[in-house]
Structures are given as C-alpha cells and as structure tokens.
Enzyme design. Sequence first.
Site, mmCIF file in Angstrom:
data_model
loop_
_atom_site.group_PDB
_atom_site.id
_atom_site.type_symbol
_atom_site.label_atom_id
_atom_site.label_comp_id
_atom_site.label_asym_id
_atom_site.label_seq_id
_atom_site.Cartn_x
_atom_site.Cartn_y
_atom_site.Cartn_z
ATOM 1 N N ARG A 142 0.865 -1.423 -0.134
ATOM 2 C CA ARG A 142 0.102 -0.042 -0.018
ATOM 3 C C ARG A 142 0.812 1.256 -0.017
ATOM 4 O O ARG A 142 0.405 2.149 0.080
ATOM 5 C CB ARG A 142 -1.233 0.142 1.274
ATOM 6 C CG ARG A 142 -2.065 -1.079 1.082
ATOM 7 C CD ARG A 142 -3.069 -0.841 2.165
ATOM 8 N NE ARG A 142 -2.805 -0.542 3.374
ATOM 9 C CZ ARG A 142 -3.517 0.105 4.420
ATOM 10 N NH1 ARG A 142 -4.826 0.637 3.901
ATOM 11 N NH2 ARG A 142 -3.235 0.330 5.698
ATOM 12 N N ASP A 143 1.857 1.283 -0.069
ATOM 13 C CA ASP A 143 2.872 2.384 -0.103
ATOM 14 C C ASP A 143 3.956 2.180 -1.047
ATOM 15 O O ASP A 143 5.330 2.644 -0.639
ATOM 16 C CB ASP A 143 3.080 3.009 1.269
ATOM 17 C CG ASP A 143 3.645 4.348 1.357
ATOM 18 O OD1 ASP A 143 3.285 5.097 0.342
ATOM 19 O OD2 ASP A 143 4.573 4.848 2.115
#
Length: 166
Positions: A81-82
């Site tokens: 997610r990053d």
Amino acid sequence: RRFELEAQATAALASPHSIELYDFGIDRDGSFYYVMEFLHGFDLETLVQRFGPLPSERAMHLLIQACHSLDDAHKSGLVHRDVKPANLFTCRKGQDFDFVKVLDFGLVKTEGATPSPASLLTLQGSLPGTPGFMAPEQLLGETEVGPATDIYALGCVGYWLVTGKL
C-alpha cells in the site's frame, strides 16, 4: 501497535528483495524496536534526484526485483500500500550491484481480511499511501485493496524512474 504489525509482516517475508528483519520487541521503557539489516546504497528517490532519470533498461532491472518482493508479499496475503521510490532501495549484496530491497511495510494490509482493530490504526478519513503513487481505488478510500494496488504504484515508480516526474 503499528510498528509491531510492520515487524511481524516484514519478518514473515522470504524474498531476498524484502528488507530482512532480525529481531523486534518492546524495550524496558515500553518503546517498540526492531533490528534489520544495514544497507549501503540509495533509495530510488535519492538516486534519481542526485543522478537524474535512469535508462529504461536499468529501471526495468530494478522494477523486476521489486516485483519479486511484492509477489512474495502478495502470495502471503499482504498488500504493501505504499510502494514509492523512497521505499525501494538499491544496494550491493555480495557481488551484486543494483540489488533492490523493498522497505517500509508499515502500511501493509492483509488482503481480504475482515478489518481488525489493529488494521484500523490509520486515522479515520486519512489515505494510507503517497498520493503520486496511489491507485485510484486507494484515492477513493476503498477499504478493499489488493495486489493490483501495488502493481499500479510500481508502474508509477517506473514512469518516475525514467522521467524524474510524476
């Protein structure tokens, strides 16, 4: 709690392209710590800022290695997610140069899991990730994100590596 989740997720990964975590725990004063490998090199954000955009062949070489780490995470049911240049590190590993390590699994989410209190540690109303590298479903605040979210972000990283622009 977020540090503990990051440490547990990172420790479970087996790809040589994921940062290695050696130990983690809680110190006597209650602060959480983890011990990971020391890397010599640059994160990809610093690399491009210092030396300019990369030739497409080199960018592809780096991205393929990041795919190995993400594939391992995805097969374990984890979504990073990053994914962004600052979370991809190129270093020397033995005799290999431009060896990529994926860092910072701090926003990792277990794919398909029912949200637990621990997974809700991101502030309500905030978006987990870095906007210039986020997939549309993340920007829209959808709670169900999967591996495609990381692949989209990696595509954004690829564009950034060869152009130096978002």
